[in-house]
Motif scaffolding. Structure first.
Motif, PDB file in Angstrom:
ATOM      1  N   PHE A  36       0.828  -1.464   0.116  1.00  0.00           N
ATOM      2  CA  PHE A  36      -0.028   0.127  -0.234  1.00  0.00           C
ATOM      3  C   PHE A  36       0.594   0.805   0.028  1.00  0.00           C
ATOM      4  O   PHE A  36       0.548   2.313   0.405  1.00  0.00           O
ATOM      5  CB  PHE A  36      -0.815  -0.068   1.064  1.00  0.00           C
ATOM      6  CG  PHE A  36      -0.052   0.102   2.514  1.00  0.00           C
ATOM      7  CD1 PHE A  36       0.011  -1.641   3.256  1.00  0.00           C
ATOM      8  CD2 PHE A  36       0.691   0.647   3.286  1.00  0.00           C
ATOM      9  CE1 PHE A  36       0.589  -2.116   3.826  1.00  0.00           C
ATOM     10  CE2 PHE A  36       1.204   0.629   4.519  1.00  0.00           C
ATOM     11  CZ  PHE A  36       1.283  -0.949   5.187  1.00  0.00           C
ATOM     12  N   VAL A  37       1.982   1.399  -0.107  1.00  0.00           N
ATOM     13  CA  VAL A  37       2.722   2.318   0.005  1.00  0.00           C
ATOM     14  C   VAL A  37       3.867   2.477  -1.652  1.00  0.00           C
ATOM     15  O   VAL A  37       3.551   1.021  -2.568  1.00  0.00           O
ATOM     16  CB  VAL A  37       4.507   2.440   0.499  1.00  0.00           C
ATOM     17  CG1 VAL A  37       5.531   3.511   0.823  1.00  0.00           C
ATOM     18  CG2 VAL A  37       3.339   2.656   2.137  1.00  0.00           C
ATOM     19  N   TRP A  38       3.429   3.255  -2.389  1.00  0.00           N
ATOM     20  CA  TRP A  38       4.007   4.083  -3.508  1.00  0.00           C
ATOM     21  C   TRP A  38       5.512   4.862  -3.583  1.00  0.00           C
ATOM     22  O   TRP A  38       4.456   5.416  -2.619  1.00  0.00           O
ATOM     23  CB  TRP A  38       2.781   4.263  -4.791  1.00  0.00           C
ATOM     24  CG  TRP A  38       1.676   3.211  -5.244  1.00  0.00           C
ATOM     25  CD1 TRP A  38       2.083   2.453  -5.713  1.00  0.00           C
ATOM     26  CD2 TRP A  38       0.591   2.531  -3.851  1.00  0.00           C
ATOM     27  NE1 TRP A  38       1.282   1.366  -6.219  1.00  0.00           N
ATOM     28  CE2 TRP A  38       0.901   1.785  -5.170  1.00  0.00           C
ATOM     29  CE3 TRP A  38       0.365   2.944  -2.751  1.00  0.00           C
ATOM     30  CZ2 TRP A  38      -0.796   0.763  -4.447  1.00  0.00           C
ATOM     31  CZ3 TRP A  38      -0.552   2.149  -2.970  1.00  0.00           C
ATOM     32  CH2 TRP A  38      -1.626   1.103  -3.653  1.00  0.00           C
ATOM     33  N   THR A  39       5.579   4.845  -4.511  1.00  0.00           N
ATOM     34  CA  THR A  39       7.255   6.032  -4.569  1.00  0.00           C
ATOM     35  C   THR A  39       7.467   5.764  -5.777  1.00  0.00           C
ATOM     36  O   THR A  39       7.569   4.945  -6.840  1.00  0.00           O
ATOM     37  CB  THR A  39       8.438   5.384  -3.471  1.00  0.00           C
ATOM     38  OG1 THR A  39       9.174   6.298  -3.735  1.00  0.00           O
ATOM     39  CG2 THR A  39       8.978   3.966  -4.212  1.00  0.00           C
ATOM     40  N   ILE A  40       7.543   7.077  -6.727  1.00  0.00           N
ATOM     41  CA  ILE A  40       8.034   7.789  -7.488  1.00  0.00           C
ATOM     42  C   ILE A  40       9.695   8.314  -7.736  1.00  0.00           C
ATOM     43  O   ILE A  40      10.362   9.113  -6.721  1.00  0.00           O
ATOM     44  CB  ILE A  40       7.184   8.693  -8.330  1.00  0.00           C
ATOM     45  CG1 ILE A  40       5.416   8.191  -8.378  1.00  0.00           C
ATOM     46  CG2 ILE A  40       7.818   8.721  -9.585  1.00  0.00           C
ATOM     47  CD1 ILE A  40       5.126   8.575  -6.884  1.00  0.00           C
ATOM     48  N   ASP A  41      10.313   7.287  -9.078  1.00  0.00           N
ATOM     49  CA  ASP A  41      11.802   8.415  -8.291  1.00  0.00           C
ATOM     50  C   ASP A  41      11.971   8.965 -10.043  1.00  0.00           C
ATOM     51  O   ASP A  41      10.820   8.651 -10.546  1.00  0.00           O
ATOM     52  CB  ASP A  41      12.924   6.537  -8.700  1.00  0.00           C
ATOM     53  CG  ASP A  41      12.782   5.310  -9.601  1.00  0.00           C
ATOM     54  OD1 ASP A  41      12.948   4.128  -9.287  1.00  0.00           O
ATOM     55  OD2 ASP A  41      12.313   6.129 -10.705  1.00  0.00           O
ATOM     56  N   GLU A  42      12.866   8.757 -10.197  1.00  0.00           N
ATOM     57  CA  GLU A  42      13.555   9.486 -11.608  1.00  0.00           C
ATOM     58  C   GLU A  42      12.912   9.267 -12.353  1.00  0.00           C
ATOM     59  O   GLU A  42      13.305   9.612 -13.908  1.00  0.00           O
ATOM     60  CB  GLU A  42      15.305  10.050 -11.935  1.00  0.00           C
ATOM     61  CG  GLU A  42      15.874  10.612 -10.887  1.00  0.00           C
ATOM     62  CD  GLU A  42      16.626   9.600 -10.029  1.00  0.00           C
ATOM     63  OE1 GLU A  42      15.435   9.415  -8.969  1.00  0.00           O
ATOM     64  OE2 GLU A  42      17.962   9.169 -10.233  1.00  0.00           O
ATOM     65  N   ASP A  43      13.222   7.864 -12.635  1.00  0.00           N
ATOM     66  CA  ASP A  43      12.722   6.891 -14.124  1.00  0.00           C
ATOM     67  C   ASP A  43      11.191   7.574 -14.182  1.00  0.00           C
ATOM     68  O   ASP A  43      10.596   6.774 -15.559  1.00  0.00           O
ATOM     69  CB  ASP A  43      12.528   5.726 -14.160  1.00  0.00           C
ATOM     70  CG  ASP A  43      13.629   4.588 -13.815  1.00  0.00           C
ATOM     71  OD1 ASP A  43      14.019   3.606 -13.100  1.00  0.00           O
ATOM     72  OD2 ASP A  43      15.293   5.564 -13.725  1.00  0.00           O
ATOM     73  N   SER A  44      10.684   8.455 -13.633  1.00  0.00           N
ATOM     74  CA  SER A  44       9.659   8.902 -13.803  1.00  0.00           C
ATOM     75  C   SER A  44       8.773   7.135 -14.305  1.00  0.00           C
ATOM     76  O   SER A  44       7.318   7.517 -14.648  1.00  0.00           O
ATOM     77  CB  SER A  44       9.218   9.853 -14.636  1.00  0.00           C
ATOM     78  OG  SER A  44       9.105   9.358 -16.307  1.00  0.00           O
ATOM     79  N   ALA A  45       8.576   6.162 -13.889  1.00  0.00           N
ATOM     80  CA  ALA A  45       7.630   5.265 -13.923  1.00  0.00           C
ATOM     81  C   ALA A  45       6.950   5.011 -12.331  1.00  0.00           C
ATOM     82  O   ALA A  45       7.806   5.139 -11.850  1.00  0.00           O
ATOM     83  CB  ALA A  45       8.172   3.437 -14.401  1.00  0.00           C
ATOM     84  N   MET A  46       5.563   4.710 -12.249  1.00  0.00           N
ATOM     85  CA  MET A  46       5.210   4.506 -10.791  1.00  0.00           C
ATOM     86  C   MET A  46       6.373   3.446 -10.528  1.00  0.00           C
ATOM     87  O   MET A  46       6.273   2.057 -11.410  1.00  0.00           O
ATOM     88  CB  MET A  46       4.105   4.219 -10.930  1.00  0.00           C
ATOM     89  CG  MET A  46       3.527   4.717  -9.519  1.00  0.00           C
ATOM     90  SD  MET A  46       1.571   4.013  -9.458  1.00  0.00           S
ATOM     91  CE  MET A  46       1.480   2.196  -9.758  1.00  0.00           C
ATOM     92  N   ARG A  47       6.820   2.861  -9.220  1.00  0.00           N
ATOM     93  CA  ARG A  47       7.375   1.679  -8.497  1.00  0.00           C
ATOM     94  C   ARG A  47       6.663   1.281  -7.292  1.00  0.00           C
ATOM     95  O   ARG A  47       6.784   1.770  -6.958  1.00  0.00           O
ATOM     96  CB  ARG A  47       8.787   2.023  -8.424  1.00  0.00           C
ATOM     97  CG  ARG A  47       9.851   1.313  -8.359  1.00  0.00           C
ATOM     98  CD  ARG A  47      10.842   1.499  -9.111  1.00  0.00           C
ATOM     99  NE  ARG A  47      11.553   1.400  -8.005  1.00  0.00           N
ATOM    100  CZ  ARG A  47      12.787   1.897  -6.974  1.00  0.00           C
ATOM    101  NH1 ARG A  47      13.063   0.059  -7.042  1.00  0.00           N
ATOM    102  NH2 ARG A  47      13.233   3.055  -6.876  1.00  0.00           N
ATOM    103  N   LEU A  48       6.724  -0.230  -7.594  1.00  0.00           N
ATOM    104  CA  LEU A  48       6.050  -0.684  -6.246  1.00  0.00           C
ATOM    105  C   LEU A  48       6.999  -1.587  -5.581  1.00  0.00           C
ATOM    106  O   LEU A  48       7.582  -2.125  -6.463  1.00  0.00           O
ATOM    107  CB  LEU A  48       4.968  -1.774  -6.964  1.00  0.00           C
ATOM    108  CG  LEU A  48       3.436  -1.153  -7.470  1.00  0.00           C
ATOM    109  CD1 LEU A  48       2.623  -2.268  -8.298  1.00  0.00           C
ATOM    110  CD2 LEU A  48       2.609   0.158  -5.878  1.00  0.00           C
ATOM    111  N   SER A  49       6.965  -1.349  -4.593  1.00  0.00           N
ATOM    112  CA  SER A  49       8.175  -2.661  -4.210  1.00  0.00           C
ATOM    113  C   SER A  49       7.760  -3.794  -4.216  1.00  0.00           C
ATOM    114  O   SER A  49       6.439  -4.313  -4.721  1.00  0.00           O
ATOM    115  CB  SER A  49       8.144  -2.284  -2.617  1.00  0.00           C
ATOM    116  OG  SER A  49       7.089  -2.860  -1.662  1.00  0.00           O
TER     117      SER A  49
END
Lengths: 195, 590
Positions: B577-590
């Motif tokens: 239930f935690v979402w984070t976004i990095d420089e790849d500008s793709a949404m990343r799920l863990s």
């Protein structure tokens, strides 16, 4: 308004929310306040209710930390009576611990079946029919820290004093765990199951 | 000047540095020159990591190869109020594994709001040859089995491991059995501090008595509720040198023999300065502590459901009290008495006895706090729950106590205005930040507009932590705080109409802070993605249990947002239930 270190593009990108873009969930502070006071009105209309639990409708407000909540308010005793009797169950050879709610079972036979399902093994009920040759020995730790054979005492006494369960291999038991295995072991178990 | 700095041998510099303990000063020392950096990092013995995800264990170990004491904090503060879902994170395991290999001489571990398992505790008990201090503050994930491992391995002839302190402060411990205490070896005598107040089950009392009896240096003993009052006297007689005591349940049938035994035992404790516990108090037994009241500097009665007259009699005798924690049963009248008797008071906390009731149940109002502010000239720290407040009272408090450094006011009903004028409480809190120039921590409540934030941004130049709930009107409020509060490190906000604009406009500010929490506000997923992409040294965590934010329009507000600066990049242990976004500008799920 300052634009911080990011340049115009950032502030221009964000023009604020489109009204009604995602349904009823929020935004306006006044809306929020109304919601809360609606809840408060409900609270006032049900002040006859003894349980204070239903009155706290907003999560985490007032900001009383959960430790304090668990340890102070009167509802603690109320909750205790309703609380379940979870005990940890370990089985020799299984890499994980499971938990079982003793208050959910009516007697030893019921418990045996539940344990079998939990650990996906068939030894426990088997043990009750053919005690001497059974592989598994269910034992429990009581309030005094002693390990006892499951089934020696009446069920009600058992669930009050059982702190945790272990399904031991007979070979382990023989190594001197300290239990004396009686012939025709757990008498209580056998009586219940063969009824 | 630089030549002079390098002309001292390393050992001399190291010796000089050993007198500098404060982290900020040591950080400053390390920036003087390469040589000082090197010497400092080899001689740093104590590390504090305010956010366990801001840096990785390996990075800490690489820079500081010989650390003896570590303090780590995990979950955000609002986790205390159940706002952080279970499983969010804060696992100490990777730290323990790394330190077990790298710091064999580690002596102290202090954790706050972290998840620690029995396996972790076992590893601690076996890995550190000279382990002395374990403090677990508001932690969870372990049981009494883990404590048994700590106890069993606390002493070793071979390695001189001697546990001094075991403090379970407010942690959530799974109570499997009270017998873990028996695992302390019979020849173990080094205990200095034991705090088991949070344990639910009965601990083996005979083991406890023997332990207390054979540890001559024991100065802190905080018992749990299950230790009955009639056993307390025996414990006290075995440890008359105690400085801090937490009683168990303070109730028993009123019997003169039990009373005089207890009173005698208390009188024998000539060093006792701090008292706590007092669950289930029977008022008839309170006078047993009267003989020692005049020496007390700390009194925690916040679990004691005793009424004002008994509280007044007790507190009236504590002339040297510096810290008082109490329930609102004390009433305004009781606080008047405190103001008159406790002239050395530095810290007051008044907790609500019935926080969920719709009506006030006790006559405790703003007046009590005003009295304290008038009578206690050394008052610096306040936490006060009440149901009414006025701007006039706040202004009086501010003018009386410009030396205040921590002011946390909780008016129980959100959005409550000044009860006299029905105006917002902006000017009242404004007076607080204007007069209390050294204010480090502030919690707001009541009806508040953007104006209060303008005051805060203008005056609260030393403010480090701000908590806001059900306040403000627009992004301007948040903007005032982020752009004005130069020392701000932690900002936590819930249920306020703050959105994207202020956040994005002040993105750079976020790298100067430890963390920002916003829940039930108006921040959109689009803004979070933008921040995540543009700010590589921030972790922007969107916490939403409703499912992927992509399933809703980008303009839809997210549920919870936790932003923190980090040099460790995205973490690897994020739950679903935690979402984070990095420089790849793709949404990343863990």
């Amino acid at each position: 308004m300052e634009k911080g270190g990011l340049g115009l593009e950032i502030t221009e990108l964000r023009l604020g929310l489109l009204p009604g873009s995602c349904g009823p969930s929020l935004v306006d502070k006044n809306d929020k306040k109304r919601v809360f006071s609606e809840i408060a009105e409900d609270k006032n209309s049900t002040t006859e209710e003894k349980s204070t639990q239903t009155k706290s409708q907003v999560v985490g407000w007032p900001p009383v930390c959960s430790y304090r909540k668990r340890n102070s308010f009167q509802e603690k005793d109320h909750l205790k009576k309703e609380s379940k009797m979870y005990v940890k169950v370990s089985m020799d050879g299984a890499p994980f611990l499971r938990k079982i709610d003793l208050s959910m079972h009516k007697g030893y036979s019921d418990l045996a079946l539940a344990l079998e399902e939990l650990f996906d093994c068939f030894g426990i009920s088997e043990a009750l029919k053919d005690a001497d040759n059974s592989e598994q020995v269910p034992i429990y730790e009581d309030k005094d820290g002693d390990w006892m054979l499951v089934g020696d005492v009446p069920w009600e006494m058992f669930i009050e004093s059982c702190k945790r369960l272990r399904i031991m291999k007979r070979s382990e038991a023989a190594k001197g765990f300290g239990l004396q295995l009686i012939k025709g072991f757990p008498k209580g178990f056998i009586k219940d199951v063969t009824k | 000047m630089q030549r002079m700095a390098c002309s001292f041998p390393d050992e001399v510099l190291e010796h000089v540095f050993s007198f500098v303990q404060c982290d900020n000063d040591r950080n400053a020392i390390s920036t003087v020159c390469k040589s000082w950096y090197k010497i400092e990092r080899w001689s740093r013995r104590r590390v504090f990591v305010g956010n366990c995800y801001a840096i990785s264990p390996d990075m800490v170990i690489r820079r500081f190869p010989d650390v003896r004491s570590i303090e780590l904090k995990g979950k955000p503060h609002f986790a205390d109020f159940n706002l952080v879902p279970d499983g969010w994170g804060g696992y100490v395991a990777p730290w323990i594994s790394a330190m077990a290999a790298a710091y064999p001489w580690l002596e102290e571990i202090r954790l706050k709001r972290m998840v620690i398992t029995d396996e972790n505790l076992e590893l601690i008990s076996k890995s550190f040859k000279n382990f002395k201090v374990l403090v677990l503050s508001s932690c969870e994930g372990f049981s009494t089995d883990g404590l048994a491992a700590i106890a069993a391995n606390c002493r070793s002839y071979l390695h001189c491991r001697n546990l001094r302190e075991l403090d379970l402060r407010e942690s959530e411990v799974e109570d499997l059995s009270g017998h873990w205490l028996k695992h302390f070896p019979d020849d173990y005598t080094s205990l200095v501090s034991l705090n088991i107040a949070c344990l639910g089950c009965e601990v083996s009392f005979s083991a406890l008595e023997r332990l207390v009896g054979r540890c001559p240096n024991l100065r802190t003993l905080r018992l749990n509720r299950a230790v009955p009052l009639d056993k307390l006297a025996n414990l006290l007689r075995r440890a008359p040198q105690l400085v801090e005591l937490g009683t168990g349940a303070y109730s028993s049938e009123l019997r003169p023999d039990v009373f005089s035994n207890l009173s005698g035992a208390f009188s024998g404790c000539k060093e006792l300065k701090s008292l706590s516990g007092f669950w289930d108090v029977v008022p008839g037994y309170l006078p047993a502590v009267y003989p020692i009241c005049c020496r007390l500097t700390t009194l925690n009665l916040s679990y004691a459901t005793i009424q004002s007259p008994d509280l007044i009699k007790l507190v009236g005798q504590c002339q040297n009290l510096q810290r008082l924690w109490v329930l609102d049963y004390i009433e305004d009248a009781g606080l008047d008495a405190v103001a008159a008797s406790c002239k050395d008071l530095r810290e007051l906390r008044v907790f609500p006895s019935d926080p969920y009731g719709p009506e006030p149940n006790v006559p405790l109002t703003e007046q009590g706090l005003v009295s304290i502010s008038e009578g206690c000239s050394k008052l610096q720290s306040v936490l006060y729950f009440c149901r009414q407040m006025s701007n006039a009272a706040l202004m009086t408090i501010a003018r009386n106590r410009p030396n205040m450094t921590r002011f946390r006011l909780c008016i129980i009903e959100p959005g409550t205005p000044d009860y006299l004028t029905l105006q917002p409480l902006d000017v009242g809190f404004g007076a607080i930040v204007e007069h209390c120039k050294d204010l480090q921590r502030l919690s707001l409540s009541g009806l508040l507009t953007d104006l209060v934030f303008e005051y805060i941004g203008t005056y609260a130049k030393k403010l480090e932590m701000l908590s806001v709930a059900f306040a403000g009107e627009s992004d301007l409020g948040l903007h005032h705080v982020l752009s004005g509060c130069e020392k701000l490190r932690k900002l936590e906000i819930r249920d306020c109409p703050f959105g994207d604009k202020a956040l994005l406009a002040n993105a750079a500010k976020l790298e100067t802070m430890r963390s920002l929490w916003m829940s039930s506000c108006s921040v959109t997923f689009g803004a979070c993605k933008l921040l995540g992409q543009k700010m590589p040294r921030l972790n922007v965590e969107v916490i939403d249990e409703r499912g992927t934010p992509d399933s809703r329009p980008e303009s839809c507000p997210i549920d919870k947002l936790y932003i923190y600066r980090t040099v460790a990049g995205s973490r690897f242990d994020m739950p679903g239930f935690v979402w984070t976004i990095d420089e790849d500008s793709a949404m990343r799920l863990s």
